[in-house]
Motif scaffolding. Structure first.
Motif, short mmCIF file in Angstrom:
data_model
loop_
_atom_site.label_atom_id
_atom_site.label_comp_id
_atom_site.label_asym_id
_atom_site.label_seq_id
_atom_site.Cartn_x
_atom_site.Cartn_y
_atom_site.Cartn_z
N PHE A 300 7.51 -6.11 -2.88
CA PHE A 300 6.73 -4.94 -2.49
C PHE A 300 5.30 -5.09 -2.99
O PHE A 300 5.06 -5.68 -4.06
N VAL A 301 4.38 -4.54 -2.24
CA VAL A 301 3.02 -4.28 -2.72
C VAL A 301 2.85 -2.77 -2.70
O VAL A 301 2.97 -2.14 -1.64
N ILE A 302 2.62 -2.17 -3.87
CA ILE A 302 2.58 -0.71 -3.99
C ILE A 302 1.27 -0.30 -4.65
O ILE A 302 0.95 -0.77 -5.75
N THR A 303 0.54 0.58 -4.00
CA THR A 303 -0.70 1.12 -4.56
C THR A 303 -0.53 2.59 -4.87
O THR A 303 -0.05 3.36 -4.03
N HIS A 304 -0.87 2.95 -6.10
CA HIS A 304 -0.86 4.36 -6.54
C HIS A 304 -2.30 4.82 -6.75
O HIS A 304 -3.07 4.16 -7.47
N ARG A 305 -2.64 5.92 -6.15
CA ARG A 305 -3.90 6.61 -6.42
C ARG A 305 -3.52 8.00 -6.92
O ARG A 305 -2.97 8.81 -6.17
#
Length: 777
Positions: A300-305
């Motif tokens: 997975f590639v997961i971005t949290h903002r």
């Protein structure tokens, strides 16, 4: 909206005599003494040996395949290619369904024209010996015309990318729209954004895929195999073009799976060869074969903002997820959904925006793996929490406490948690158990980390899951349980025996369980999704409770009291307030038998049935319930070499009710080991789709020398939906381990490695990037 805190009792809700005790599991003596047979131990007279020929390229067109030389080899009985299979295809949608229409994701059994991944099967061979089968595989001639491939999911989305599946390589998408994201970010005083990456991971189960198939005197195709799903008999029958009642699967009692034996592996190949030859056929993968023989954990590639106030309250979160589905769909839509539901973590966030997609590539296909999307989500949300704490200058545990969900709060999909949420208790106990911090020694720095989670147990509620079980009592008062539940190491069978023993007042040794036979045991559903105890345990509970009611009713009549005044224990029926007024259970059963009182019960347990979530907002119920817990670790990091040593490892989980605390501790310990490998060393490395780590010489799993003593802390809220208030521990035991280690490493070196595994090379690189650049002399 926050519901009123629930005062979950910590005292047993019944007087438990068998349940809750660390009894020796029923399967332990046979395994410890070497009497329990692996699937690979089974052989038959006149048996053939099978081999699978696989493509050495990841993306190619099969322009020629000639098996004439192989078929002519003396001792070769059968060679099957796609040309021999007409238009037969294999189902890859979520297994064990009994009524819901499957997704249209069936795949070719053998390559007909296009190779989509390195190792895709080209042909099946059955011969008198394994050596002959291997020689025949070498004699099969084929030509592969290389085709452009795509090996990164982001690249696979670009215009003009080679198409692996569908029209755009997107095999699944989900989104969540909860609250007002813009308003949430407007309220925030800080916004923290980070991207986290996870890798392909191999299950590394104890026994590689192996099975034995034969056609019996009734023309039924029997398959003895190590599997998590005996209900595959339907998909196998469909692939072979025979009736469902013409395929029988018998599961073994050992071998391990972790999700890697949830999909069909060797079963269809065995069935095809047994059908074609009329002889028993054995197919056993080597460990190297196994690396190509089943789906891996999704990268997975997961971005949290994340928007937060200065005092640490989360006001909004925006999450994007991209998963590599590999060459075929398999369970990617469901893994993605679980990741979405778990995406924000066990935190109360009013404004949530998630966009997730699973994308096909020419890498190895990915599918079920312990943690099933929630593990990847936890890697991201728990590292993000530590980064937020660092940004705000807050204690990491305190930040979590200020945001934890409570009973009655809504998760990202709008479902209000009804059971206990003991995240804080678990985290606090795990952290405290680390004790005194180890001293640092020169370049060796000490770090600590913690991670918490929200993990479902039970299947998706719109799959309308059910489980059946049969419980009976013999004339001598011994008990028999029949259940189709598969158990290849986790102890499901013993748990069912312990539940039946509790309700029928006998010892564990007086219960025998027959399991995992698709033809003769009631179908219990899959051993997946941390559902076996919840679903099959409840089915056994229902059946045993009904039987208990009839026994107690007849005993009450004998004693001249109300049924509520009678209990069963120690193989006796007795009046609770006058225990001297009693009779042997054997005598009571004899009376029931002589009077025609039914001494068995077939029961079905039904999970909550719902419709699907709203496709535009992601709102609705997805799972029956959720488990909560935490893991804490202490590590030593050599800043000169990048070597990480895990010094202390503590798992604390609310399991609702531990049916067998010793078995629960075993799950926590195993999850800690598997999670440690996920964090630090394990990675399936592909280069242009071709596997570069094809054995345990290159793919590094933790050994006993790498593992610290794991401490298990078992909390029991008795608030779960399982028997006696149980929740689940199979998958939750793994989920928080890797992010806890990642947080500990970051704590030790003052820098974060944003990609798993956290290898020595990546640590050294992170430290070098942190060093100030030296100017010219």
């Amino acid at each position: 909206m926050t519901g009123a805190p629930q005062d979950w009792t910590r005292a047993p809700n019944v007087n438990l005599r068998q349940v809750g005790k660390p009894l020796v599991r029923t399967d332990v003596p046979g395994k410890a003494q070497g009497r329990t047979r692996f699937a690979g131990d089974h052989v038959m007279p006149n048996m053939l040996h099978a081999k699978v020929l696989r493509a050495p390229k990841a993306s190619a067109r099969l322009t020629r395949l000639d098996a004439a030389k192989a078929r002519a080899l003396e001792g070769v009985v059968c060679v099957l290619t796609a040309a021999d299979l007409a238009d037969r295809r294999a189902a890859t949608d979520i297994p064990g369904q009994t009524g819901r229409k499957r997704l249209a994701t069936d795949q070719q059994i053998l390559v007909r024209e296009r190779v989509r991944y390195h190792g895709e099967p080209l042909a099946l061979i059955a011969a008198e010996t394994l050596a002959l089968a291997e020689r025949a595989a070498d004699l099969i001639e084929y030509d592969l015309e290389p085709l452009p491939g795509v090996f990164d999911p982001v690249e696979a989305l670009k215009p003009g990318a080679p198409i692996v599946q569908g029209t755009d390589n997107v095999v699944a998408t989900y989104k969540v729209r909860k609250g007002d994201l813009e308003a949430g970010f407007a309220e925030a005083e800080r916004v923290v954004e980070n991207t986290f990456r996870t890798q392909f991971v191999e299950h590394a189960f104890l026994e590689p895929e192996v099975g034995l198939a034969w056609v019996d005197e009734n023309e039924v195709i029997n398959i003895r195999v190590s599997t998590q799903v005996i209900e595959h008999f339907r998909a196998i029958a469909d692939a072979l073009g025979v009736a469902h009642n013409q395929v029988r699967i018998l599961g073994s009692m050992v071998g391990g799976g972790f999700g890697g034996k949830e999909d069909v592996t060797v079963e269809i190949y065995l069935a095809l060869l047994a059908q074609a030859t009329g002889r028993p056929v054995r197919l056993a993968y080597t460990r190297e074969d196994s690396f190509f023989g089943h789906g891996k954990r999704h990268p997975f590639v997961i971005t949290h903002r994340t928007g937060v106030t200065q005092d640490g309250r989360i006001t909004a979160v925006q999450i994007t997820m991209t998963a590599d589905a590999g060459a075929y769909v398999f369970l990617s839509p469901y893994v993605l959904l679980y990741a979405v539901v778990a995406g924000p973590g066990p935190y109360r966030i009013d404004n949530v925006h998630i966009d997730a997609r699973a994308v096909a590539t020419n890498n190895m296909y990915t599918s079920a793996f312990r943690g099933f999307g929630a593990a990847q989500a936890c890697v991201a949300h728990e590292q993000q929490m530590d980064e937020i704490a660092k940004e705000l200058g807050l204690d990491r545990l305190e930040l979590r406490r200020r945001n934890f969900l409570r009973t009655g709060d809504e998760i990202a999909t709008g479902y209000a948690i009804e059971s206990a949420v003991w995240s804080d208790d678990c985290m606090t106990k795990a952290w405290a158990a680390l004790g005194e911090r180890a001293p640092e020694d020169g370049p060796v720095k000490i770090g600590r980390g913690v991670a918490t989670y929200q993990q479902s147990y039970g299947r998706i509620t719109w799959l309308h899951d059910t489980s059946e079980a049969w419980v009976g009592v013999e004339i001598d008062a011994t008990v028999v349980v029949r259940s189709g539940v598969t158990d290849i190491g986790a102890g499901q069978v013993s748990a069912l025996a312990q539940i039946a023993a509790e309700l029928l007042g006998v010892s564990l040794g007086e219960v025998t369980v027959y399991n995992s036979d698709s033809a003769t045991t009631p179908l219990a559903g899959t051993t997946t999704a941390t559902r076996a105890l919840y679903m099959t345990g409840n089915a056994v509970h229902l059946a045993a409770e009904a039987l208990r009611g009839r026994l107690i009713g007849r005993a009450a009549e004998e004693f001249g009291v109300a049924p509520s005044e009678v209990d069963l224990a120690e193989s006796r029926a007795f009046v609770i307030d006058a225990p001297d007024k009693s009779m042997a259970l054997k005598d009571l059963v004899g009376i029931c038998a002589s009077e025609g009182i039914h001494r068995s019960e077939l029961a079905m347990f039904r999970a909550p049935f719902t419709g699907e979530i709203d496709p535009e907002t992601g709102q609705g119920r997805v799972h029956p319930d959720y488990a909560f817990g935490a893991h804490a670790v202490e590590v030593a990091v050599d800043t000169e070499t990048g070597e990480v040593t895990v010094l202390k490892s503590v798992g604390a989980h609310d399991v609702g009710q531990a049916i067998n605390p010793a078995a629960v501790a075993g799950q926590i310990e195993g999850g800690a080991a598997q999670g440690q490998g996920y964090a630090l060393s394990e990675a399936m490395i592909y280069r242009d789709g071709e596997l570069m780590t094809p054995s345990f010489s290159e793919y590094l799993i933790p050994t006993a020398m790498d593992m610290p003593r794991v401490q298990s802390i078992i909390l029991e809220s008795r608030s779960g939906l399982g028997p006696f208030g149980a929740k689940g521990i199979g998958e939750p035991a793994l989920t928080p381990v890797a992010p806890a280690i990642a947080n500990a490493v970051a704590d030790a070196i003052g820098r974060r490695v944003f990609e798993l595994p956290i290898t020595p090379e990546r640590i050294v690189m992170a430290l070098r990037e942190a060093e100030p650049r030296k100017g010219p002399r």
